[in-house]
Scaffold this motif. Structure first.
Motif, mmCIF file in Angstrom:
data_model
loop_
_atom_site.group_PDB
_atom_site.id
_atom_site.type_symbol
_atom_site.label_atom_id
_atom_site.label_comp_id
_atom_site.label_asym_id
_atom_site.label_seq_id
_atom_site.Cartn_x
_atom_site.Cartn_y
_atom_site.Cartn_z
ATOM 1 N N ARG A 21 -2.879 1.798 11.922
ATOM 2 C CA ARG A 21 -2.814 3.247 12.141
ATOM 3 C C ARG A 21 -2.515 3.934 10.821
ATOM 4 N N PRO A 22 -2.896 5.194 10.675
ATOM 5 C CA PRO A 22 -2.672 5.886 9.406
ATOM 6 C C PRO A 22 -1.204 6.240 9.186
ATOM 7 N N VAL A 23 -0.866 6.365 7.921
ATOM 8 C CA VAL A 23 0.453 6.860 7.515
ATOM 9 C C VAL A 23 0.199 8.196 6.837
ATOM 10 N N ILE A 24 0.772 9.251 7.423
ATOM 11 C CA ILE A 24 0.558 10.592 6.888
ATOM 12 C C ILE A 24 1.904 11.283 6.740
ATOM 13 N N GLY A 25 2.235 11.650 5.499
ATOM 14 C CA GLY A 25 3.423 12.436 5.231
ATOM 15 C C GLY A 25 4.744 11.733 5.484
ATOM 16 N N ALA A 26 4.784 10.413 5.470
ATOM 17 C CA ALA A 26 6.026 9.677 5.729
ATOM 18 C C ALA A 26 6.171 8.534 4.736
ATOM 19 N N ASP A 27 7.423 8.208 4.408
ATOM 20 C CA ASP A 27 7.677 7.031 3.590
ATOM 21 C C ASP A 27 7.254 5.788 4.352
ATOM 22 N N LEU A 28 6.884 4.763 3.618
ATOM 23 C CA LEU A 28 6.460 3.499 4.204
ATOM 24 C C LEU A 28 7.548 2.456 3.969
ATOM 25 N N LEU A 29 7.961 1.770 5.023
ATOM 26 C CA LEU A 29 8.921 0.681 4.914
ATOM 27 C C LEU A 29 8.149 -0.632 4.949
ATOM 28 N N ILE A 30 8.408 -1.487 3.974
ATOM 29 C CA ILE A 30 7.709 -2.757 3.845
ATOM 30 C C ILE A 30 8.720 -3.865 4.096
ATOM 31 N N ASP A 31 8.593 -4.534 5.229
ATOM 32 C CA ASP A 31 9.524 -5.575 5.663
ATOM 33 C C ASP A 31 8.845 -6.931 5.493
ATOM 34 N N VAL A 32 9.358 -7.742 4.571
ATOM 35 C CA VAL A 32 8.783 -9.052 4.271
ATOM 36 C C VAL A 32 9.708 -10.136 4.815
ATOM 37 N N ARG A 33 9.130 -11.046 5.578
ATOM 38 C CA ARG A 33 9.866 -12.196 6.114
ATOM 39 C C ARG A 33 9.232 -13.468 5.566
ATOM 40 N N ILE A 34 10.015 -14.264 4.867
ATOM 41 C CA ILE A 34 9.531 -15.533 4.335
ATOM 42 C C ILE A 34 9.445 -16.514 5.503
ATOM 43 N N THR A 35 8.264 -17.069 5.729
ATOM 44 C CA THR A 35 8.096 -18.022 6.830
ATOM 45 C C THR A 35 8.194 -19.465 6.357
ATOM 46 N N LYS A 36 7.912 -19.702 5.067
ATOM 47 C CA LYS A 36 8.099 -21.032 4.488
ATOM 48 C C LYS A 36 8.293 -20.874 2.991
ATOM 49 N N LEU A 37 9.347 -21.489 2.491
ATOM 50 C CA LEU A 37 9.619 -21.485 1.064
ATOM 51 C C LEU A 37 9.702 -22.936 0.610
ATOM 52 N N GLY A 38 8.649 -23.395 -0.069
ATOM 53 C CA GLY A 38 8.618 -24.755 -0.580
ATOM 54 C C GLY A 38 8.902 -24.778 -2.066
ATOM 55 N N LYS A 39 8.686 -25.933 -2.672
ATOM 56 C CA LYS A 39 8.907 -26.069 -4.109
ATOM 57 C C LYS A 39 7.797 -25.418 -4.919
ATOM 58 N N ARG A 40 6.577 -25.436 -4.394
ATOM 59 C CA ARG A 40 5.425 -24.918 -5.133
ATOM 60 C C ARG A 40 4.687 -23.778 -4.440
ATOM 61 N N MET A 41 4.983 -23.566 -3.151
ATOM 62 C CA MET A 41 4.278 -22.523 -2.391
ATOM 63 C C MET A 41 5.282 -21.756 -1.535
ATOM 64 N N ALA A 42 4.963 -20.489 -1.303
ATOM 65 C CA ALA A 42 5.756 -19.651 -0.397
ATOM 66 C C ALA A 42 4.794 -18.878 0.499
ATOM 67 N N PHE A 43 5.191 -18.693 1.747
ATOM 68 C CA PHE A 43 4.384 -17.996 2.749
ATOM 69 C C PHE A 43 5.237 -16.888 3.355
ATOM 70 N N ALA A 44 4.606 -15.735 3.629
ATOM 71 C CA ALA A 44 5.363 -14.612 4.177
ATOM 72 C C ALA A 44 4.509 -13.769 5.113
#
Length: 145
Positions: free
Chosen positions: A98-121
């Motif tokens: 949906r569009p964002v019009i005239g409002a701040d955007l909140l960006i919520d990042v959740r790490i689903t896997k954090l390895g030694k060489r790769m990360a997923f979110a």
């Protein structure tokens, strides 16, 4: 019995702000992103509304939203690792709902896997005050150091 090493303490929002200021290109900093929350597996950033980031029709541009999601993922990974280290985007898939019009955007990042060489979110982008996602993204990062 082998013990799993403990994760380092997550960055504070102030520490994460320094990561942002010290490691991103000037045009990314021009977005005006601020870090509002960090934890051992997440971060929340705010992209302030700006007419400069709007596309024809008045909605926030998808390019700005994708750049914000990408940047916020770096902050979340840094928070989870207890500090910044070299990394690079491997994949980002974004779905706009949906569009964002005239409002701040909140960006919520959740790490689903954090390895030694790769990360997923998983990333949820929500216009402030709406409670409904404007977009969702899935990101994969290579951890280089």
């Amino acid at each position: 019995m082998t013990q799993t090493p403990a994760r380092p303490a997550a960055l504070t929002p102030a520490d994460a702000e320094r990561v942002l200021a010290d490691n991103f290109a000037p045009w990314v900093l021009d977005l005006g992103l601020t870090v509002t929350e960090t934890g051992t597996d997440h971060a929340v950033l705010r992209l302030p509304w700006s007419d400069r980031l709007a596309r024809e029709g008045g909605g926030l541009s998808g390019q700005a939203m994708m750049a914000a999601a990408d940047t916020a993922t770096v902050i979340a990974i840094s928070a989870a690792r207890g500090g910044y280290g070299p990394m690079t985007t491997v994949q980002q898939s974004t779905s706009f709902q949906r569009p964002v019009i005239g409002a701040d955007l909140l960006i919520d990042v959740r790490i689903t896997k954090l390895g030694k060489r790769m990360a997923f979110a998983d990333v949820t982008l929500t216009a402030e005050g709406t409670g409904e996602p404007a977009a969702r993204a899935s990101t994969v990062y290579a951890l280089l150091g």
